[in-house]
Write a protein that holds these residues in place. Structure first.
Motif, PDB file in Angstrom:
ATOM      1  N   ASP A 258       0.820  -1.211   0.000  1.00  0.00           N
ATOM      2  CA  ASP A 258       0.000   0.000   0.000  1.00  0.00           C
ATOM      3  C   ASP A 258       0.859   1.269   0.000  1.00  0.00           C
ATOM      4  N   ASP A 259       2.033   1.193   0.589  1.00  0.00           N
ATOM      5  CA  ASP A 259       2.875   2.383   0.718  1.00  0.00           C
ATOM      6  C   ASP A 259       3.686   2.620  -0.547  1.00  0.00           C
ATOM      7  N   ASN A 260       3.792   3.891  -0.911  1.00  0.00           N
ATOM      8  CA  ASN A 260       4.613   4.262  -2.055  1.00  0.00           C
ATOM      9  C   ASN A 260       6.089   4.254  -1.693  1.00  0.00           C
ATOM     10  N   ILE A 261       6.932   4.462  -2.697  1.00  0.00           N
ATOM     11  CA  ILE A 261       8.381   4.499  -2.504  1.00  0.00           C
ATOM     12  C   ILE A 261       8.744   5.805  -1.800  1.00  0.00           C
ATOM     13  N   PRO A 262       9.569   5.773  -0.768  1.00  0.00           N
ATOM     14  CA  PRO A 262       9.916   7.013  -0.042  1.00  0.00           C
ATOM     15  C   PRO A 262      10.530   8.051  -0.973  1.00  0.00           C
ATOM     16  N   MET A 263      10.115   9.304  -0.778  1.00  0.00           N
ATOM     17  CA  MET A 263      10.654  10.405  -1.572  1.00  0.00           C
ATOM     18  C   MET A 263      11.849  11.001  -0.850  1.00  0.00           C
ATOM     19  N   PRO A 264      12.959  11.246  -1.554  1.00  0.00           N
ATOM     20  CA  PRO A 264      14.116  11.859  -0.900  1.00  0.00           C
ATOM     21  C   PRO A 264      13.810  13.291  -0.481  1.00  0.00           C
ATOM     22  N   LYS A 265      14.367  13.692   0.645  1.00  0.00           N
ATOM     23  CA  LYS A 265      14.158  15.055   1.122  1.00  0.00           C
ATOM     24  C   LYS A 265      15.158  15.983   0.446  1.00  0.00           C
ATOM     25  N   VAL A 266      14.692  16.577  -0.651  1.00  0.00           N
ATOM     26  CA  VAL A 266      15.547  17.516  -1.377  1.00  0.00           C
ATOM     27  C   VAL A 266      14.820  18.837  -1.479  1.00  0.00           C
ATOM     28  N   SER A 267      15.558  19.881  -1.687  1.00  0.00           N
ATOM     29  CA  SER A 267      14.983  21.213  -1.804  1.00  0.00           C
ATOM     30  C   SER A 267      14.187  21.315  -3.093  1.00  0.00           C
ATOM     31  N   LYS A 268      12.893  21.654  -2.956  1.00  0.00           N
ATOM     32  CA  LYS A 268      12.072  21.847  -4.148  1.00  0.00           C
ATOM     33  C   LYS A 268      12.556  23.047  -4.944  1.00  0.00           C
ATOM     34  N   GLN A 269      13.084  24.038  -4.246  1.00  0.00           N
ATOM     35  CA  GLN A 269      13.523  25.244  -4.926  1.00  0.00           C
ATOM     36  C   GLN A 269      14.627  24.947  -5.929  1.00  0.00           C
ATOM     37  N   ALA A 270      15.459  23.933  -5.602  1.00  0.00           N
ATOM     38  CA  ALA A 270      16.569  23.604  -6.493  1.00  0.00           C
ATOM     39  C   ALA A 270      16.052  23.088  -7.831  1.00  0.00           C
ATOM     40  N   LYS A 271      14.865  22.505  -7.823  1.00  0.00           N
ATOM     41  CA  LYS A 271      14.299  21.971  -9.056  1.00  0.00           C
ATOM     42  C   LYS A 271      13.498  23.017  -9.806  1.00  0.00           C
TER      43      LYS A 271
END
Length: 500
Positions: A258-271
């Motif tokens: 049921d659980d999705n793949i963990p998302m890395p904690k990265v700065s959204k601003q960098a993208k």
């Protein structure tokens, strides 16, 4: 004694009733004109379609907002995460009922529906038609189930792009599992597939998977792997397929976790780096803009080459929204010319219900000749503004984006973040510096300003100064007004085999 499942179903029903009443009360809050009513009906149709699609794709973002807001509004204690996730899924499935009820001028009667469902279920059991269990007589090959699933959804009218996305995800699964009997897949198999998805190599196609196999399409090198977002998109599509397979009686239980793949904690601003004023000056200093000179021809090859970057820079519109513009989408509201972002034909695509909006045309675009260009297309019987941009797999934006990146960004030696979409981030930043009301910014950019969006206001005078405040340090001041004759291909040409 009421089960936990029944309690959650009752709570989901209450949430749907709650928001149905809120939406209806909002519409009934003041007298409406016939034109407003027709627009409202169009909105309801759009929202019903898009929320139905969200339920298919397991896109729970809207339902999560509804559930969270409901608990905040009613001041009820929030449920534990596992129950909250289950409730959110139930709400996602029921959101289209809100729009169905409003379109039919009827109340939502979920209690009666539940009663009928319970009676049907009891009747089915009595008749021996309960969901099949997996045994040696009804084991179906995975490939057969996939074929049936895609055919069924094609018959439902799914867009080509959506079908292709699902097909890609299902090819990944079939390449990983082989053409096994679908009923033999277990949670152990599902965990193994979940573990391999983040290792898929970026850019690998369905053909690559068929030809090379899953092993040669994965890597342990992080820089070559697909993003977590893409991996989870595969997860959600596959989970939906197995949910359908379970309803068909082909499997007893969805094998995917049921659980999705963990998302890395990265700065959204960098993208989301915006295009800077200096980068904008480099782009618009190109001879295409400065001298009205084409890249492959003496004149500018297509009108889209000139206008798309300028419209993106001064409106914040998505590239797909610009690419599909027709003369009917450029209209006056009061005294002000506006881009009308709307689903005016079945080939038009809106990313979200909130994407429908009116954006005043920036003074700089008018100065350079945009309205003159639109008038020319209209006067000569044209419909779409950029006929060289074709709909490919349900998308208008891919080819124009490739052209911009190759001919402008790469040839000018600009950084990787300089894409047409980066102008949207620039516009948001510039608007945020001059506008204190985030609702106005959301309205211009087509972000979620309300729970479901809202009617497009015919009053835009308060947005005109805001849009005209977008400035790139005079990056386009040198561009002379352009005339339709400046283009190698006439803006009203019907083109079939030319590059964008």
């Amino acid at each position: 004694m009421t089960s936990c499942y029944e309690t959650l179903k009752n709570q989901a029903r209450n949430i749907i009733h709650h928001y149905h009443r809120m939406e209806l009360a909002d519409w009934q809050s003041s007298p409406r004109t016939e034109d407003e009513y027709e627009i409202w009906i169009d909105f309801l149709q759009l929202f019903k379609s898009q929320t139905t699609e969200a339920a298919r794709l397991n896109d729970l973002r809207q339902s999560q907002r509804l559930v969270n807001d409901y608990f905040a509004d009613t001041e009820q204690p929030v449920l534990p995460p596992e129950q909250l996730n289950q409730l959110t899924r139930m709400v996602c499935d029921r959101i289209p009922d809100i729009y169905s009820a409003m379109l039919n001028h009827q109340p939502i009667d979920l209690e009666e529906e539940q009663k009928q469902s319970t009676e049907k279920s009891s009747s089915d059991v009595a008749k021996g038609t309960e969901p099949a269990s997996i045994n040696s007589t009804n084991i179906v090959p995975l490939g057969q189930a996939i074929g049936e699933y895609l055919s069924e959804n094609q018959a439902k009218g799914w867009k080509v792009r959506t079908i292709n996305q699902y097909q890609h995800s299902l090819v990944v699964a079939s390449s990983f599992f082989g053409d096994v009997a679908i009923g033999t897949l277990t949670r152990e198999h599902g965990r193994a597939l979940r573990g391999i998805l983040p290792k898929l190599i970026k850019g690998k196609t369905q053909e690559d998977l068929h030809k090379d196999g899953i092993k040669n399409c994965t890597t342990d090198t992080a820089s070559m792997q697909i993003s977590s977002v893409t991996a989870n998109n595969h997860m959600n599509r596959l989970r939906e397929f197995f949910r359908w397979s379970e309803s068909m009686g082909y499997i007893n239980r969805n094998p995917l976790p049921d659980d999705n793949i963990p998302m890395p904690k990265v700065s959204k601003q960098a993208k989301r780096n915006p295009i800077t004023d200096q980068e904008a000056k480099q782009i618009f200093a190109h001879p295409l803009f400065a001298e009205h000179k084409g890249i492959k021809t003496r004149k500018i090859q297509h009108a889209s080459h000139f206008w798309l970057p300028l419209i993106a820079a001064y409106s914040g519109m998505r590239l797909g929204e610009i690419s599909q513009l027709s003369v009917g989408n450029i209209r006056k509201l009061g005294e002000h010319w506006c881009f009308m972002v709307e689903q005016s034909s079945e080939d038009h695509y809106l990313k979200t219900p909130n994407a429908q909006r009116a954006i005043p045309v920036h003074n700089e675009l008018i100065r350079i000749g945009f309205i003159t260009f639109v008038d020319y297309v209209r006067a000569n019987g044209g419909e779409r503004l950029f006929t060289n941009i074709r709909l490919l797999q349900g998308n208008y934006s891919n080819k124009p984006s490739e052209w911009f990146i190759k001919q402008l960004r790469d040839n000018l030696g600009l950084p990787l973040h300089v894409t047409p979409h980066a102008f949207r981030h620039s516009v948001k930043d510039k608007l945020s510096r001059v506008e204190a009301n985030p609702e106005n910014i959301s309205r211009l950019l087509g972000h979620a300003g309300g729970q479901y969006g809202g009617l497009v206001s015919t009053e835009v005078s308060h947005l005109v100064p805001l849009i005209n405040a977008i400035d790139y340090g005079a990056a386009t001041a040198h561009i002379q007004p352009i005339v339709p004759d400046a283009f190698h291909y006439s803006p009203v040409s019907t083109l079939s085999d030319v590059e964008v």
